[in-house]
Design a protein around this motif. Structure first.
Motif, mmCIF file in Angstrom:
data_model
loop_
_atom_site.group_PDB
_atom_site.id
_atom_site.type_symbol
_atom_site.label_atom_id
_atom_site.label_comp_id
_atom_site.label_asym_id
_atom_site.label_seq_id
_atom_site.Cartn_x
_atom_site.Cartn_y
_atom_site.Cartn_z
ATOM 1 N N ILE A 5 0.865 -1.124 0.055
ATOM 2 C CA ILE A 5 -0.077 0.003 0.095
ATOM 3 C C ILE A 5 0.792 1.396 0.031
ATOM 4 O O ILE A 5 0.683 2.302 -0.568
ATOM 5 N N ASP A 6 2.198 1.253 0.729
ATOM 6 C CA ASP A 6 2.784 2.254 0.890
ATOM 7 C C ASP A 6 3.449 2.654 -0.568
ATOM 8 O O ASP A 6 3.488 3.735 -0.985
ATOM 9 N N LYS A 7 3.858 1.594 -1.061
ATOM 10 C CA LYS A 7 4.356 1.914 -2.467
ATOM 11 C C LYS A 7 3.641 2.442 -3.659
ATOM 12 O O LYS A 7 3.712 3.080 -4.443
ATOM 13 N N PHE A 100 -1.842 5.825 7.541
ATOM 14 C CA PHE A 100 -2.267 5.650 6.063
ATOM 15 C C PHE A 100 -1.367 7.060 5.508
ATOM 16 O O PHE A 100 -1.195 7.301 4.400
ATOM 17 N N LEU A 101 -1.213 7.837 6.503
ATOM 18 C CA LEU A 101 -0.687 9.288 5.981
ATOM 19 C C LEU A 101 0.886 9.032 5.787
ATOM 20 O O LEU A 101 1.532 9.847 5.114
ATOM 21 N N ARG A 102 1.533 7.849 6.316
ATOM 22 C CA ARG A 102 2.967 7.901 6.048
ATOM 23 C C ARG A 102 3.689 7.921 4.719
ATOM 24 O O ARG A 102 4.441 8.628 4.291
ATOM 25 N N PRO A 103 2.895 7.304 3.718
ATOM 26 C CA PRO A 103 3.617 7.343 2.498
ATOM 27 C C PRO A 103 3.431 8.709 1.890
ATOM 28 O O PRO A 103 4.306 9.215 1.079
ATOM 29 N N ILE A 106 6.224 10.828 3.317
ATOM 30 C CA ILE A 106 7.540 10.340 2.473
ATOM 31 C C ILE A 106 7.753 11.037 1.231
ATOM 32 O O ILE A 106 8.612 11.632 0.937
ATOM 33 N N GLY A 107 6.401 11.044 0.667
ATOM 34 C CA GLY A 107 6.284 11.703 -0.515
ATOM 35 C C GLY A 107 6.591 13.012 -0.572
ATOM 36 O O GLY A 107 7.502 13.789 -1.376
ATOM 37 N N ALA A 108 6.063 13.777 0.613
ATOM 38 C CA ALA A 108 6.439 15.140 0.567
ATOM 39 C C ALA A 108 7.889 15.566 1.030
ATOM 40 O O ALA A 108 8.222 16.519 0.624
ATOM 41 N N THR A 109 8.477 14.672 1.551
ATOM 42 C CA THR A 109 9.902 14.710 1.742
ATOM 43 C C THR A 109 10.574 14.880 0.579
ATOM 44 O O THR A 109 11.699 15.349 0.427
ATOM 45 N N ILE A 110 10.392 13.808 -0.217
ATOM 46 C CA ILE A 110 10.954 13.641 -1.474
ATOM 47 C C ILE A 110 10.833 14.944 -2.257
ATOM 48 O O ILE A 110 11.799 15.468 -2.791
ATOM 49 N N VAL A 111 9.669 15.423 -2.503
ATOM 50 C CA VAL A 111 9.468 16.623 -3.124
ATOM 51 C C VAL A 111 9.946 18.083 -2.563
ATOM 52 O O VAL A 111 10.450 18.774 -3.044
ATOM 53 N N ALA A 286 5.400 21.903 1.554
ATOM 54 C CA ALA A 286 5.089 20.760 0.901
ATOM 55 C C ALA A 286 4.479 19.622 1.855
ATOM 56 O O ALA A 286 3.435 19.067 1.792
ATOM 57 N N PHE A 287 5.002 19.714 3.114
ATOM 58 C CA PHE A 287 4.375 18.947 4.230
ATOM 59 C C PHE A 287 2.911 19.142 4.837
ATOM 60 O O PHE A 287 2.075 18.612 4.859
#
Length: 361
Positions: A5-7, A100-103, A106-111, A286-287
């Motif tokens: 689900i995360d991926k 549920f918010l974790r991915p 992670i995406g916000a961190t990358i962006v 972003a976060f």
């Protein structure tokens, strides 16, 4: 199960954001071309210069509208998850909303890291190329393009002040130059010149059609000439308008420049600080924007995705509007630049906490 689900969510997050950039940037380029094609053709601008301009334009445009692109992309794909009841299925399996918010985080961190790298390493050169092209090829019939390059007044030392009406960064030449030297509260001399040009070979200056008046106790001494090479104790950057300098300096040079301006007691220091602080505040948003977007769009609504997108557009433009308003406020008033730049993040951060609590319920 959770890793799958995360991926899945992380992939959708990054892909949707990338697609949003690739979709809107060409639209921005087309609009810009339609506005400027006549001037580009009239001035016979070389193709290579046009290509470089639109490469710089892409970076400049993407950075300017970064919050809107991110917000809309998260709302778009999260609304699709909600409409397909995928979110309900995920939460019904026993996964908490925080998990549920974790991915998304992670995406916000990358962006955010991507935006930070772009702000520090790509934006300065892109801003320099973007503004240089507009000044060189597009400013003749459009005063708005040179508005931010006009009327530069600066204190270069404890008792010296300079002024230029406009600056051409391509030819390294400024027009209607004036310099005043004081001793205490008394004027020692004043130098006026129609033009001043920086000579890169030996770091000297050439002044044209100049008049220098030395103030004497009983009589003034006036010196005039058509051309003269001389040395001044100010830098070329001092002839450049405030915003133009700040946007085009790399991070380390910007920090040094700010320290130099502080030591001079520059009245424009807030403008430099706003540019510096925004290099960090925009990536950090972003976060906050991700949490708000997920909270708003994770539930089914009447009107479906259309309603969520409408809310997203309003909130995204509200963020950009507040960011601009508080940035101008910091530049034009005594408001602390750090607080002013971070105020939109603080306000939207409070809203994110409130919306997240409601979404968890």
């Amino acid at each position: 199960m959770l890793k799958i689900i995360d991926k899945y969510i992380l992939k959708r997050y990054l892909v949707t954001f990338t697609v949003m950039l690739l979709m809107f940037i060409p639209i921005g380029i087309v609009i810009d071309v339609s506005e400027k094609i006549n001037k580009i053709l009239a001035n016979k601008v070389p193709f290579i210069d046009v290509a470089k301009y639109y490469l710089d334009f892409t970076i400049y445009f993407a950075n300017l509208l970064f919050p809107i692109f991110l917000f809309l992309s998260v709302i778009w794909f999260t609304s699709k998850l909600a409409n397909n009841t995928e979110i309900i299925a995920i939460l019904s399996s026993g996964i908490s909303f925080s998990r549920f918010l974790r991915p998304f985080i992670i995406g916000a961190t990358i962006v955010s890291l991507f935006a930070l790298i772009m702000n520090i390493f790509l934006m300065p050169s892109a801003a320099a190329g973007f503004k240089s092209f507009r000044y060189k090829y597009l400013s003749n019939n459009n005063g708005a393009n040179v508005k931010d390059r006009s009327d530069v007044f600066r204190q270069t030392s404890k008792d010296e002040y300079i002024y230029v009406s406009s600056f051409n960064d391509v030819s390294k030449m400024a027009f209607y130059f004036s310099m005043e030297k004081f001793k205490g509260d008394k004027l020692q001399y004043k130098l006026n010149a129609n033009k001043i040009k920086f000579n890169q070979k030996d770091s000297t200056y050439t002044i044209y059609n100049y008049t220098k008046r030395k103030v004497g106790e009983f009589n003034d001494v006036i010196e005039t000439g058509e051309k003269k090479d001389t040395v001044f104790n100010f830098d070329l950057d001092d002839l450049t308008p405030v915003v133009y300098i700040a946007e085009t300096l790399p991070l380390n040079e910007l920090n040094k420049f700010i320290e130099k301006e502080k030591s001079r007691g520059s009245s424009n220091i807030n403008t430099y600080l706003v540019v510096l602080y925004k290099k960090y505040s925009i990536p950090a948003s972003a976060f906050i924007l991700t949490i708000i977007a997920v909270s708003v769009s994770s539930m089914k609504r009447r009107g479906g995705m259309g309603m969520n997108l409408a809310i997203g557009i309003i909130l995204a433009f509200a963020f950009v509007f507040l960011d601009k308003v508080f940035g101008v406020l910091a530049e034009a008033s005594t408001a602390p630049p750090l607080l002013a730049v971070w105020t939109p993040n603080i306000l939207f951060g409070i809203a994110a906490i409130f919306l997240l609590r409601n979404a968890k319920r």
